[in-house]
Design an enzyme around this catalytic site. Structure first.
Site, PDB file in Angstrom:
ATOM      1  N   LEU A 139       7.750  -1.478   6.054  1.00 40.75           N
ATOM      2  CA  LEU A 139       6.958  -1.098   4.895  1.00 40.75           C
ATOM      3  C   LEU A 139       7.859  -1.274   3.681  1.00 40.75           C
ATOM      4  O   LEU A 139       9.058  -0.997   3.746  1.00 40.75           O
ATOM      5  CB  LEU A 139       6.492   0.365   4.988  1.00 40.75           C
ATOM      6  CG  LEU A 139       5.531   0.722   6.125  1.00 40.75           C
ATOM      7  CD1 LEU A 139       5.225   2.215   6.097  1.00 40.75           C
ATOM      8  CD2 LEU A 139       4.237  -0.082   6.025  1.00 40.75           C
ATOM      9  N   ASP A 140       7.296  -1.730   2.575  1.00 38.46           N
ATOM     10  CA  ASP A 140       8.088  -1.848   1.347  1.00 38.46           C
ATOM     11  C   ASP A 140       8.677  -0.495   0.978  1.00 38.46           C
ATOM     12  O   ASP A 140       8.122   0.559   1.331  1.00 38.46           O
ATOM     13  CB  ASP A 140       7.211  -2.348   0.197  1.00 38.46           C
ATOM     14  CG  ASP A 140       6.697  -3.756   0.417  1.00 38.46           C
ATOM     15  OD1 ASP A 140       7.350  -4.504   1.166  1.00 38.46           O
ATOM     16  OD2 ASP A 140       5.650  -4.104  -0.162  1.00 38.46           O
ATOM     17  N   LYS A 141       9.770  -0.518   0.244  1.00 39.46           N
ATOM     18  CA  LYS A 141      10.447   0.713  -0.168  1.00 39.46           C
ATOM     19  C   LYS A 141       9.476   1.745  -0.729  1.00 39.46           C
ATOM     20  O   LYS A 141       9.506   2.917  -0.351  1.00 39.46           O
ATOM     21  CB  LYS A 141      11.518   0.389  -1.208  1.00 39.46           C
ATOM     22  CG  LYS A 141      12.160   1.613  -1.836  1.00 39.46           C
ATOM     23  CD  LYS A 141      13.049   1.251  -3.012  1.00 39.46           C
ATOM     24  CE  LYS A 141      13.534   2.510  -3.733  1.00 39.46           C
ATOM     25  NZ  LYS A 141      14.310   2.185  -4.954  1.00 39.46           N
ATOM     26  N   ARG A 238      -0.513  -6.281  -1.576  1.00 39.41           N
ATOM     27  CA  ARG A 238      -0.220  -6.320  -3.008  1.00 39.41           C
ATOM     28  C   ARG A 238      -0.549  -7.691  -3.596  1.00 39.41           C
ATOM     29  O   ARG A 238      -1.148  -7.806  -4.670  1.00 39.41           O
ATOM     30  CB  ARG A 238       1.240  -5.949  -3.250  1.00 39.41           C
ATOM     31  CG  ARG A 238       1.595  -4.564  -2.751  1.00 39.41           C
ATOM     32  CD  ARG A 238       3.104  -4.348  -2.652  1.00 39.41           C
ATOM     33  NE  ARG A 238       3.740  -4.412  -3.969  1.00 39.41           N
ATOM     34  CZ  ARG A 238       5.057  -4.408  -4.142  1.00 39.41           C
ATOM     35  NH1 ARG A 238       5.869  -4.366  -3.079  1.00 39.41           N
ATOM     36  NH2 ARG A 238       5.559  -4.453  -5.359  1.00 39.41           N
TER      37      ARG A 238
END
Length: 325
Positions: A139-141, A238
């Site tokens: 997962l992205d930060k 996104r």
């Protein structure tokens, strides 16, 4: 070592990787292994093509079969750190985490410590023997939510296969800019942005990517949606939502400046201007347990910042509706 203690994986070359170098195709099919590790396995004969030893630069063709049979080695030199984890489920094969926004998953330049990997190494030291310390997806930060970490080689092989065959179910919730009238599907290839190398984009020569989305709740100038992935490209939701002109609220990379709806209250202006991460949460994860074969599913609640954002959007919508009477 027994078969259970080896890394044993098999892949068939798909059309999009035909006529590519072996090491490049292997890196695409097995992103959980480093390129240097893959090249080492090719040269040693641990990674073969149709049962034959090849060179990293040799071309592979459609329907060629890649077979990997290798002994595990300590893959990491990262430090174990005592970092609090929100563990949703764990057994001898799996650790399911509810990752908070702000936590980096994997050590990298600028984030050598304080990551999920450092925390996992402290909680389950045995993962140091697994590729990428058991991390099979990320997962992205600044994306929160549920993710799974492999704790055994059996689990690692199974989870990688489930990701490759798209049988692992991953559902996200997001708040996007603009109003939708219903759900839909974005089927658009994703690759590195042609000019801004830190960004991803929809590009003709990108990797196939499919995102399904459906409406949960509509507000005056925003929409709460649930997204389901068929693929798992970097920044996929996104990029896809920005591509259809509905970027995620707070996304610092793909949204741009803060967009305020007409007649926005002071409360709404405040919450939108201070929402400095993409409003994205990995809500639900479904997979087949690597040992029992049982289908398992976990769902995590929205984090506090997204709950507040939705509450404020709801109040603004309701206030406008009342003022019309």
């Amino acid at each position: 070592m027994t078969a259970a203690n080896r890394i044993s994986e098999s892949y068939v070359i798909p059309p999009e990787l035909s006529d590519r170098r072996l090491d490049q195709a292997a890196a695409t099919l097995m992103p959980e292994h480093s390129r240097s590790r893959l090249q080492s396995w090719i040269k040693s004969g641990a990674l073969t093509v149709n049962g034959e030893v090849r060179k990293p630069r040799d071309k592979v063709m459609l329907d060629d079969r890649l077979e990997l049979d290798a002994e595990p080695e300590v893959q990491v030199t990262w430090e174990a750190e005592s970092i609090s984890l929100d563990i949703v489920y764990e057994d001898e094969h799996l650790i399911v985490i509810n990752k908070p926004a702000g936590l980096v998953v994997h050590p990298a330049a600028g984030h050598a410590a304080g990551t999920l990997v450092n925390a996992i190494l402290h909680h389950a030291p045995e993962v140091e023997n697994l590729p990428r310390a058991g991390i099979v997806h990320r997962l992205d930060k600044d994306t929160s939510g549920v993710m799974v970490v492999a704790r055994s080689l059996i689990a690692h092989t199974s989870l990688v296969n489930q990701l490759q065959t798209r049988t692992m179910g991953r559902e996200y919730e997001a708040v996007i800019v603009g109003t939708l009238t219903g759900g839909g599907t974005v089927d658009a290839p994703i690759g590195r942005h042609p000019r801004e190398r830190k960004k991803m984009a929809v590009v003709a020569d990108g990797k196939p990517a499919v995102t399904h989305y459906r409406l949960i709740e509509r507000f005056e100038a925003h929409t709460h949606v649930r997204c389901k992935l068929e693929s798992g490209r970097t920044h996929q939701i996104r990029v896809h939502m920005a591509h259809i002109k509905h970027p995620l609220v707070g996304d610092p990379v793909y949204c741009g400046r803060v967009r305020l709806p007409k007649a926005a209250t002071a409360e709404l202006r405040d919450v939108l201007s201070k929402f400095h991460r993409q409003a994205l949460h990995a809500r639900k994860l479904t997979l087949v347990h690597p040992e029992s074969g049982e289908e398992m599913s976990w769902e995590t609640d929205l984090p506090e910042d997204m709950v507040r954002l939705l509450d404020v959007l709801r109040r603004h919508r309701d206030e406008l509706a009342q003022s019309d009477f």
